[in-house]
Enzyme design. Structure first.
Site, PDB file in Angstrom:
ATOM      1  N   ASP A  17       0.813  -1.224   0.000  1.00 10.23           N
ATOM      2  CA  ASP A  17       0.000   0.000   0.000  1.00 10.23           C
ATOM      3  C   ASP A  17       0.850   1.280   0.000  1.00 10.23           C
ATOM      4  O   ASP A  17       0.691   2.149   0.874  1.00 10.23           O
ATOM      5  CB  ASP A  17      -0.907   0.050   1.250  1.00 10.23           C
ATOM      6  CG  ASP A  17      -1.752  -1.188   1.437  1.00 10.23           C
ATOM      7  OD1 ASP A  17      -2.091  -1.844   0.428  1.00 10.23           O
ATOM      8  OD2 ASP A  17      -2.086  -1.497   2.600  1.00 10.23           O
ATOM      9  N   GLU A  66     -11.265   0.138  -3.841  1.00  7.26           N
ATOM     10  CA  GLU A  66     -10.444   0.694  -2.760  1.00  7.26           C
ATOM     11  C   GLU A  66      -9.184   1.310  -3.383  1.00  7.26           C
ATOM     12  O   GLU A  66      -9.050   1.370  -4.601  1.00  7.26           O
ATOM     13  CB  GLU A  66     -10.058  -0.396  -1.745  1.00  7.26           C
ATOM     14  CG  GLU A  66      -9.210  -1.514  -2.330  1.00  7.26           C
ATOM     15  CD  GLU A  66      -8.928  -2.651  -1.342  1.00  7.26           C
ATOM     16  OE1 GLU A  66      -9.445  -2.648  -0.211  1.00  7.26           O
ATOM     17  OE2 GLU A  66      -8.181  -3.568  -1.733  1.00  7.26           O
TER      18      GLU A  66
HETATM   19  O1  FUB Z   1      -3.416  -3.397   3.478  1.00  4.93           O
HETATM   20  C1  FUB Z   1      -4.745  -3.634   3.847  1.00  4.93           C
HETATM   21  C2  FUB Z   1      -5.669  -3.287   2.752  1.00  4.93           C
HETATM   22  O2  FUB Z   1      -5.394  -4.123   1.620  1.00  4.93           O
HETATM   23  C3  FUB Z   1      -5.550  -1.890   2.202  1.00  4.93           C
HETATM   24  O3  FUB Z   1      -6.060  -0.895   3.035  1.00  4.93           O
HETATM   25  C4  FUB Z   1      -6.245  -2.093   0.910  1.00  4.93           C
HETATM   26  O4  FUB Z   1      -6.124  -1.056   0.001  1.00  4.93           O
HETATM   27  C5  FUB Z   1      -5.609  -3.377   0.428  1.00  4.93           C
HETATM   28  O5  FUB Z   1      -4.366  -3.157  -0.175  1.00  4.93           O
END
Ligand code: FUB
Length: 323
Positions: free
Chosen positions: A15, A222
């Site tokens: 991330d 996301e």
């Molecule tokens: O790292 C946890 C979660 O997985 C992140 O917040 C999302 O974007 C995904 O990468």
């Protein structure tokens, strides 16, 4: 750098958020750990507990300085569990980390922590940002104003909200209804609050219609990111369960945006996440995959590869499996 390079061989990191602070490129990733929690759609297996920060002035050779732990979940007054994706910003000589974290009721919010230096350590505020919910903050700065983009489906809990209010039973819209959107909100001048109600960041299709909830190959899931190229705003994001990194182009930070295509095809591992930054005249895609951990989706490794634009401003698609 035409082929991807892993950046942090001795820690699992994911991330990425990258910014140019104090003459260097600073990288703020999640720090993945082996939690032993079984994998599920809620993402309970992503049980991260701290962040490291890294810096470099030579991304081509990938020589990074690890500044160690810059924020630990134990030092955050309102913490429950799961320190997910974060981003950073600077204003008036102070540096801010915005982070995703569950409170003690297992509800995700966005918190903020402050430091005098980009390499931390950062001190968290006593409570999450008022009115914040869900995950994956991205902070974009323009002319002294800061905008936050946030939200994530499924384990990220975005489906539990409509019009910024929690609803009784979280659910995604029907397939033929407009998809849930990433949120965009201006940050107040003290960098610690929302200056307004978060708005929907609309992504339109080629006919000017909002992408539909059933359009899993293109709808927002996301991992929001915003950058500007040649006067246009590029909003990029993950499609989650179809594992693409996509982008849409708009004329201002609030949108609307029009869907353009895929930046990165699926990588090894369930999640895909990224940021885009220019450094020394080249553009780079920072991202992650789970190849070094043998495909364990909760143990990811940061990578970087050059990002290229076509003459019409579209982005050349990168193969997520390229080695
Ligand atoms: O790292 C946890 C979660 O997985 C992140 O917040 C999302 O974007 C995904 O990468």
């Amino acid at each position: 750098m035409k082929t991807p390079k892993y950046l942090v061989p001795d820690l699992y990191t994911a991330d990425p958020a990258v910014h140019f602070f104090n003459g260097k490129l600073f990288i703020y990733p999640s720090h993945d750990v082996e939690s032993g929690i079984p994998e599920n759609d809620n993402g309970d297996h992503f049980d991260m507990r701290d962040y490291h920060a890294f810096s470099t002035d030579d991304i081509e050779n990938g020589t990074l300085t690890d500044h160690g732990v810059v924020l630990d979940v134990k030092s955050i007054p309102w913490s429950g569990r799961q320190l997910w994706d974060s981003d950073a910003a600077q204003k008036d000589g102070k540096f801010y980390i915005y982070f995703s974290l569950k409170d003690r009721n297992d509800v995700f919010h966005i918190g903020v922590a402050v430091s005098d230096k980009p390499e931390g350590p950062f001190v968290a505020e006593d409570a999450p940002i008022k009115g914040s919910y869900s995950i994956d903050p991205c902070v974009y700065e323009e002319d002294g104003s800061h905008y936050m983009y946030f939200g994530g489906l499924w384990g990220g809990q975005l489906q539990r909200y409509r019009d910024n209010k929690a609803i009784e039973c979280g659910h995604e819209p029907a397939d033929n209804e407009p998809a849930l959107c990433s949120k965009v909100v201006k940050i107040s001048s003290n960098m610690l609050e929302f200056a307004e109600e978060p708005r929907d960041l609309l992504i339109l299709d080629e006919n000017g219609e909002p992408l539909k909830a059933g359009d899993h190959d293109r709808r927002f899931f996301e991992a929001s990111w915003m950058h500007k190229y040649n006067g246009k705003y590029y909003f990029s994001y993950s499609t989650g369960n179809t594992h693409f990194l996509c982008y849409a182009i708009g004329d201002n930070p609030y949108g609307p945006f029009t869907y353009q295509g895929v930046i990165l095809t699926p990588v090894v591992g369930w999640t895909t996440h990224h940021c885009i930054a220019e450094f020394k005249g080249k553009w780079y895609l920072f991202h992650h995959d789970s190849r070094p951990s043998g495909g364990r989706t909760w143990l990811r490794s940061l990578k970087v590869v050059e990002l290229e634009y076509n003459s019409d401003g579209t982005i050349k698609t990168i193969d997520g499996l390229m080695e």
